[in-house]
Design an enzyme around this catalytic site. Structure first.
Site, mmCIF file in Angstrom:
data_model
loop_
_atom_site.group_PDB
_atom_site.id
_atom_site.type_symbol
_atom_site.label_atom_id
_atom_site.label_comp_id
_atom_site.label_asym_id
_atom_site.label_seq_id
_atom_site.Cartn_x
_atom_site.Cartn_y
_atom_site.Cartn_z
ATOM 1 N N LYS A 22 -20.015 77.633 -36.461
ATOM 2 C CA LYS A 22 -21.175 77.573 -36.473
ATOM 3 C C LYS A 22 -21.784 77.651 -34.995
ATOM 4 O O LYS A 22 -22.862 78.341 -34.949
ATOM 5 C CB LYS A 22 -21.680 76.197 -37.015
ATOM 6 C CG LYS A 22 -23.164 75.895 -36.716
ATOM 7 C CD LYS A 22 -23.441 74.308 -37.546
ATOM 8 C CE LYS A 22 -23.250 73.400 -36.569
ATOM 9 N NZ LYS A 22 -24.187 72.892 -35.523
ATOM 10 N N ASN A 23 -21.182 76.893 -34.191
ATOM 11 C CA ASN A 23 -21.925 76.881 -32.720
ATOM 12 C C ASN A 23 -21.537 77.997 -31.757
ATOM 13 O O ASN A 23 -22.214 78.211 -31.034
ATOM 14 C CB ASN A 23 -21.150 75.593 -32.139
ATOM 15 C CG ASN A 23 -21.712 74.426 -32.590
ATOM 16 O OD1 ASN A 23 -22.656 74.123 -33.325
ATOM 17 N ND2 ASN A 23 -21.248 73.282 -32.001
ATOM 18 N N CYS A 125 -33.706 63.295 -31.685
ATOM 19 C CA CYS A 125 -32.912 63.502 -32.821
ATOM 20 C C CYS A 125 -31.869 62.408 -33.075
ATOM 21 O O CYS A 125 -31.962 61.601 -32.011
ATOM 22 C CB CYS A 125 -31.908 64.815 -32.723
ATOM 23 S SG CYS A 125 -30.595 64.748 -31.525
ATOM 24 N N ARG A 130 -31.797 64.208 -26.242
ATOM 25 C CA ARG A 130 -31.278 65.517 -25.831
ATOM 26 C C ARG A 130 -32.526 66.569 -25.387
ATOM 27 O O ARG A 130 -32.993 67.462 -26.188
ATOM 28 C CB ARG A 130 -30.917 65.880 -27.276
ATOM 29 C CG ARG A 130 -29.614 65.307 -27.942
ATOM 30 C CD ARG A 130 -29.275 66.048 -28.878
ATOM 31 N NE ARG A 130 -28.461 67.208 -28.609
ATOM 32 C CZ ARG A 130 -27.854 67.854 -29.826
ATOM 33 N NH1 ARG A 130 -27.775 67.479 -31.011
ATOM 34 N NH2 ARG A 130 -26.884 68.958 -29.558
ATOM 35 N N ASP A 315 -17.920 66.418 -30.701
ATOM 36 C CA ASP A 315 -18.284 66.654 -32.167
ATOM 37 C C ASP A 315 -16.955 66.289 -33.007
ATOM 38 O O ASP A 315 -17.185 66.502 -34.191
ATOM 39 C CB ASP A 315 -18.301 68.386 -32.328
ATOM 40 C CG ASP A 315 -19.956 68.706 -31.770
ATOM 41 O OD1 ASP A 315 -20.779 67.874 -31.778
ATOM 42 O OD2 ASP A 315 -20.328 69.858 -31.606
ATOM 43 N N ARG A 407 -25.151 71.609 -43.146
ATOM 44 C CA ARG A 407 -25.734 72.104 -42.032
ATOM 45 C C ARG A 407 -24.483 72.657 -41.434
ATOM 46 O O ARG A 407 -24.381 73.692 -40.581
ATOM 47 C CB ARG A 407 -26.280 71.148 -41.028
ATOM 48 C CG ARG A 407 -27.812 70.700 -41.438
ATOM 49 C CD ARG A 407 -28.353 69.808 -40.387
ATOM 50 N NE ARG A 407 -28.339 70.576 -39.209
ATOM 51 C CZ ARG A 407 -28.398 70.251 -37.853
ATOM 52 N NH1 ARG A 407 -28.724 69.028 -37.779
ATOM 53 N NH2 ARG A 407 -28.542 70.753 -36.866
HETATM 54 C C1 UD1 Z 1 -23.776 71.926 -28.130
HETATM 55 C C2 UD1 Z 1 -23.484 71.990 -29.800
HETATM 56 C C3 UD1 Z 1 -23.373 70.543 -30.376
HETATM 57 C C4 UD1 Z 1 -22.454 69.633 -29.176
HETATM 58 C C5 UD1 Z 1 -22.717 69.739 -27.851
HETATM 59 C C6 UD1 Z 1 -22.002 69.366 -26.741
HETATM 60 C C7 UD1 Z 1 -24.083 74.025 -30.508
HETATM 61 C C8 UD1 Z 1 -25.248 74.623 -31.335
HETATM 62 N N1 UD1 Z 1 -24.372 72.593 -30.449
HETATM 63 O O1 UD1 Z 1 -25.154 71.441 -28.140
HETATM 64 O O2 UD1 Z 1 -22.570 70.745 -31.555
HETATM 65 O O3 UD1 Z 1 -22.131 68.440 -29.478
HETATM 66 O O4 UD1 Z 1 -23.001 71.232 -27.373
HETATM 67 O O5 UD1 Z 1 -20.693 69.713 -26.766
HETATM 68 O O6 UD1 Z 1 -23.531 74.758 -29.848
HETATM 69 N N2 UD1 Z 1 -28.778 67.997 -21.558
HETATM 70 C C9 UD1 Z 1 -29.666 67.366 -20.897
HETATM 71 N N3 UD1 Z 1 -30.644 68.574 -20.525
HETATM 72 C C10 UD1 Z 1 -30.520 69.695 -21.236
HETATM 73 C C11 UD1 Z 1 -29.571 69.924 -22.023
HETATM 74 C C12 UD1 Z 1 -28.452 69.154 -22.343
HETATM 75 O O7 UD1 Z 1 -29.726 66.312 -20.211
HETATM 76 O O8 UD1 Z 1 -31.541 70.828 -20.763
HETATM 77 C C13 UD1 Z 1 -27.872 66.732 -21.849
HETATM 78 C C14 UD1 Z 1 -27.762 66.454 -23.245
HETATM 79 O O9 UD1 Z 1 -28.640 65.579 -23.841
HETATM 80 C C15 UD1 Z 1 -26.260 66.053 -23.618
HETATM 81 C C16 UD1 Z 1 -25.477 66.800 -22.484
HETATM 82 O O10 UD1 Z 1 -26.291 67.581 -21.617
HETATM 83 O O11 UD1 Z 1 -26.036 64.705 -22.992
HETATM 84 C C17 UD1 Z 1 -24.734 68.205 -23.328
HETATM 85 O O12 UD1 Z 1 -25.673 68.673 -23.966
HETATM 86 P P1 UD1 Z 1 -25.509 70.536 -24.467
HETATM 87 O O13 UD1 Z 1 -23.904 70.861 -24.069
HETATM 88 O O14 UD1 Z 1 -26.579 71.061 -24.068
HETATM 89 O O15 UD1 Z 1 -25.402 70.268 -26.055
HETATM 90 P P2 UD1 Z 1 -26.039 71.545 -26.875
HETATM 91 O O16 UD1 Z 1 -26.038 72.771 -26.269
HETATM 92 O O17 UD1 Z 1 -27.137 70.948 -27.201
#
Ligand code: UD1
Length: 429
Positions: A22-23, A125, A130, A315, A407
């Site tokens: 999915k990711n 969420c 996030r 995850d 999902r």
């Molecule tokens: C992706 C995955 C999700 C997984 C996560 C971490 C997808 C669709 N989802 O989510 O399943 O749990 O990686 O492996 O691929 N953060 C910030 N600012 C930002 C972006 C992120 O502070 O602009 C923080 C987040 O709150 C979190 C951390 O960085 O604490 C990591 O998040 P991130 O790697 O961005 O997760 P996603 O890409 O949303």
């Protein structure tokens, strides 16, 4: 709303074909917005999140065609063709973004190709606040102007994006993907420093390169992208889902079963393998995937801490905790990626688990068994954690709010039932 009812205590035995990730699939689909030509994605999983993004791409003007196709190993990965010949809208509306955070991945491609994009802020969420600040700071570094208005991010780059160096203060999978896509069509060279190294990043880079992008270093901390003026169509096969594979690996271990996970890639699951080996589980790489069973007797409580790849994935944290509830001795599980990702703990405790949470760590004292109970899923991975707990528990477990599972897990109950689990879905109007 559907429920899943499980009668626990049966060891899982047999083969499970791992679906497409999915990711990985979500950013690959968003990347199709970067070209006027057709992008063909094979081994696409059949999931609600995929349908949500497909819906968004359609609203943006892309044409999508989905075909079922049997993959060579017998499981039915689908093939999706996306053609964004024309972009009809630049807006990712709130009603879709709130359903799925990954919708923000259309921001980079739209901005790079069209010079503008409007995406609703995803908001909070279940697993924490996030934010998307890292994405937005990155776009600014490439020359975009960002405005927040009415709950929407309005990004513009009337003269196109210009390459630059982006040093991420924190590792983010989504920000790395969004910036890699945007930089592919920017003028000049972009260097992403402290980039995420997940296999899904490499998969996206492979598709982008097949579309004509010039990217080096994906899978390492530094990714260099030399912008090109246009990208073209391409064909690509989505990598297997390491989180699904890891979940079933732990289901085999939890039930004292023996599962062959077809298509699972050991190199994507190294951190989990290391932990499971310490806990008394045997993982054997075969020419078809990964075979998982307990080495001998009970599991041994083993500490784990989540980290960005190649560390142990957040995850899989909830499922690992379910596994540890019946291990011998104690295990400390520490979550470093997301705040508030222990929502499964009270539900596991209702099934008889002994878990105490201190800040970002949870101490699990293993018990010989759990007891079935009605439980409530709060997010995707918490749901699969409760399925694992239900598979080992004595008696019946009724899992509510199954839409979270849908999902991210393709035909979960069918795959588990085929390996001997007593699990069924109860459809309710
Ligand atoms: C992706 C995955 C999700 C997984 C996560 C971490 C997808 C669709 N989802 O989510 O399943 O749990 O990686 O492996 O691929 N953060 C910030 N600012 C930002 C972006 C992120 O502070 O602009 C923080 C987040 O709150 C979190 C951390 O960085 O604490 C990591 O998040 P991130 O790697 O961005 O997760 P996603 O890409 O949303």
């Amino acid at each position: 709303m559907d429920k899943i009812v499980i009668r626990g205590g049966r060891p899982l035995q047999g083969e499970i074909a791992v679906s497409g990730a999915k990711n990985a699939a979500l950013p690959l689909m968003a990347a199709a917005l970067l070209t006027e030509q057709t992008v063909r994605l094979g081994n696409l999983p059949h999931l609600v999140d995929i349908a949500t993004l497909a819906n968004l791409l359609t609203r943006l003007g892309a044409e999508l065609h989905l075909n079922g196709q049997c993959a060579p190993d017998g499981h039915d990965g689908r093939v999706l063709e996306i053609c964004a010949r024309r972009i009809a809208s630049h807006v990712a509306p709130y009603d879709l973004v709130r359903k799925m955070r990954a919708s923000v991945l259309v921001l980079g491609p739209l901005l790079a190709r069209e010079g503008r994009a409007e995406v609703s802020l995803p908001g909070g969420c279940a697993i924490g606040t996030r934010p998307i600040d890292l994405h937005l700071e990155g776009f600014k570094r490439l020359g975009a102007e960002i405005e927040l208005d009415g709950g929407y991010v309005k990004a513009t780059a009337p003269n196109g994006l210009k390459g630059g160096e982006i040093v991420f203060p924190k590792v983010s999978v989504g920000a790395t993907e969004n910036l890699m896509m945007a930089a592919s069509l920017a003028e000049g060279e972009t260097l992403l420093v402290n980039a995420a190294r997940e296999p899904e990043i490499v998969d996206l880079a492979n598709l982008l390169c097949a579309m004509g992008a010039d990217i080096e270093g994906a899978g390492s901390e530094q990714i260099c992208i030399r912008g090109v003026s246009a990208l073209h169509g391409a064909e690509h096969t989505v990598i297997p889902d390491r989180i699904e594979a890891g979940t079933y690996a732990m289901a085999a271990a939890a039930t004292d079963g023996d599962l062959h996970l077809l298509g699972a890639r050991a190199d994507h699951l190294a951190a989990l393998s290391e932990l499971l080996t310490k806990a008394g589980v045997t993982l054997e790489e075969t020419n078809r995937g990964l075979r998982v069973r307990r080495a001998n007797g009970r599991l041994v409580g083993t500490d784990a801490m989540t980290e960005a790849f190649p560390g142990f994935p957040t995850d899989l944290q909830a499922q690992y905790m379910a596994l540890m509830t019946t291990a011998e001795g104690a295990a400390m599980v520490t979550e470093t990626i997301f705040e508030n990702r222990f929502m499964h703990v009270p539900e596991l405790c209702r099934m008889g688990a002994e878990i105490v949470v201190h800040g970002a760590s949870a101490l699990i004292r293993g018990k010989p068994t759990l007891k079935g109970a009605p439980v409530m899923a709060t997010d995707l991975r918490a749901s699969s954690c409760l399925v694992l707990a239900g598979l080992v528990a004595e008696g019946e477990t009724e899992l509510n709010r199954v839409y979270h599972l849908d999902r991210g897990y393709e035909r979960l109950e069918a795959k588990l039932a085929a390996c001997g689990a007593d699990i069924r879905r109860v459809r309710e109007a």
